[in-house]
Design an enzyme around this catalytic site. Structure first.
Site, short mmCIF file in Angstrom:
data_model
loop_
_atom_site.label_atom_id
_atom_site.label_comp_id
_atom_site.label_asym_id
_atom_site.label_seq_id
_atom_site.Cartn_x
_atom_site.Cartn_y
_atom_site.Cartn_z
N GLU A 215 22.55 11.24 -5.61
CA GLU A 215 21.15 11.64 -5.73
C GLU A 215 20.75 12.43 -4.48
OE1 GLU A 215 16.78 9.47 -5.43
OE2 GLU A 215 18.38 8.45 -6.53
N GLU A 220 9.96 14.01 -1.18
CA GLU A 220 9.60 12.64 -1.55
C GLU A 220 8.67 12.07 -0.49
OE1 GLU A 220 11.79 8.66 -3.32
OE2 GLU A 220 12.87 9.90 -1.86
#
Length: 405
Positions: A215, A220
């Site tokens: 990932e 974020e």
């Protein structure tokens, strides 16, 4: 009277031999009585070859060294060899760095305009990150204006209506139909979501094979995002970043293994202008990510400092081919030194969502302490009106994907 004052004390004339005083002599001793009567010069060294071993050893003559001396010498030699051989190896290993020489890219895919969302699948069902959210499918998202696109931008947002939210608020999560093993990805971001209880992300992953296929979190943050953006990798075993790196961001963790530190991964934090209110006030910007065998690098460019070879929805240039080798130092650098990039990152889809609460944003450390949000995260989602989520939306100019030939 004394002899000295009266020469004639022994008859007035020359004394005869018989009449002379007795001579002073040394005590007599037998020749063999040397032990009891040592000679006048007893200090003279009279040692014999048999006494040689009792003499003081010469430090300059190795033949006379004791076993202890030889052991000490051996230890010193070993230490010197370690310094001479091992230290250069360690220094060389620490200074290793992959070859990021320029690759020749060509445009492989464009996500833009009114068809932006046509290239994505909508995720529905239980949130894998335990968020207090309901992800809505494609038609439902269009009906609720959770996703919509125009010729110039695409928007994904949290529901801002005042419907019942006691079981969670509605939002959207999309996954690209196309997958990638490598490439250069250009994300033109006009607005990033923020607000109490929000957990937005733009990332690449293989949801069906996580964490096996890795990932890559490009953008974020949580809640009010007071500390800026975090770029993070999540992997299986044998991927670490305790190596030489060239990056402007702050490295947070070195072990990328998903099972360590509560699945925090190996993150790099940008400055406060890299995400949230300050990022949006600057007109947004561009995030670029290069995925290749040599490593993974992520750049953040403010709207007024985007390289001329990056095409955006707000630029007047025609489609040109970007060349990362001419760009400034990356925000985050994840070299392949101790991580086989090709083994850890495969079949990557582009994913965008806005989660609510969940395993990260819902923690009091981030919800209350870091962002100053009131009460608990779940209570906030349940009780706040839709207007509390007016800034909880993504707006993208375009996504562009380039592949090396």
């Amino acid at each position: 009277m004394s002899y000295r004052n009266d020469r004639n004390a022994f008859g007035g004339g020359p004394a005869s031999f018989a009449e002379r005083p007795p001579a002073y002599s040394s005590p007599s001793y037998a020749r063999g009585d040397r032990a009891s009567h040592p000679p006048k010069y007893a200090a003279v060294n009279t040692s014999t070859p048999r006494d040689f071993q009792n003499r003081p050893r010469s430090k300059r003559n190795p033949k006379t060294w004791s076993r202890k001396c030889w052991i000490i010498l051996a230890v010193i030699v070993v230490i010197i060899l370690i310094i001479v051989i091992v230290v250069p190896v360690v220094v060389t290993r620490h200074s290793r760095y992959p070859d990021y020489s320029a690759l020749t890219y060509s445009l492989a895919a464009t996500y833009s305009g009114t068809t932006f969302f046509d290239k994505f699948d909508y995720f529905t069902g239980y949130d894998p990150a335990a968020g207090f959210v309901h992800y809505v499918d494609g038609p439902g998202s269009a009906a609720l204006n959770l996703t919509y696109a125009s010729p110039s931008s695409a928007v994904l947002r949290v529901d801002i209506s005042d419907t019942d939210t006691t079981t969670g608020r509605k939002s959207a999560r999309i996954t690209s139909k196309e997958t990638y093993d490598s490439g250069l990805f250009i994300f033109d971001v006009l607005h990033s979501p923020y607000g109490c209880s929000t957990w937005p992300a733009l990332w690449l992953s293989d949801p069906s094979n996580w964490p096996t296929n890795g990932e890559i979190d490009i953008m974020e943050a949580t809640n009010l995002a007071p500390v800026g953006n975090q770029v993070t990798l999540h992997t299986t075993n044998h991927c670490s970043m305790g190596v030489k790196r060239k990056e402007t961001g702050k490295a947070l963790k070195s072990n990328c293994l998903n099972a360590t530190d509560g699945d925090s991964g190996c993150g790099v934090r940008g400055n406060t202008a890299s995400y949230g209110e300050e990022f949006n006030s600057n007109g947004g910007g561009v995030y670029a990510m290069e995925l290749r065998d040599a490593g993974i690098r992520v750049w953040h460019f403010d709207r007024d400092s985007i390289p001329s070879d990056i095409t955006t929805s707000t630029s007047n240039t025609t489609d040109v081919i970007p060349n990362p080798s001419t760009w400034p130092e990356a925000l985050a650098d994840f070299p392949s030194t101790n991580c086989n990039i090709g083994d850890h990152f495969r079949n990557q889809s582009i994913i965008v969502d806005i989660d609510l609460c969940g395993q990260w944003a819902g923690q009091s450390t981030y919800f209350n302490t870091q962002s100053g949000c009131p009460g608990t995260c779940v209570d906030y989602v349940s009780n706040q009106p839709g207007s509390a989520y007016k800034n909880a939306y993504w707006e993208f100019g375009s996504f562009r994907v380039y592949q090396a030939s």
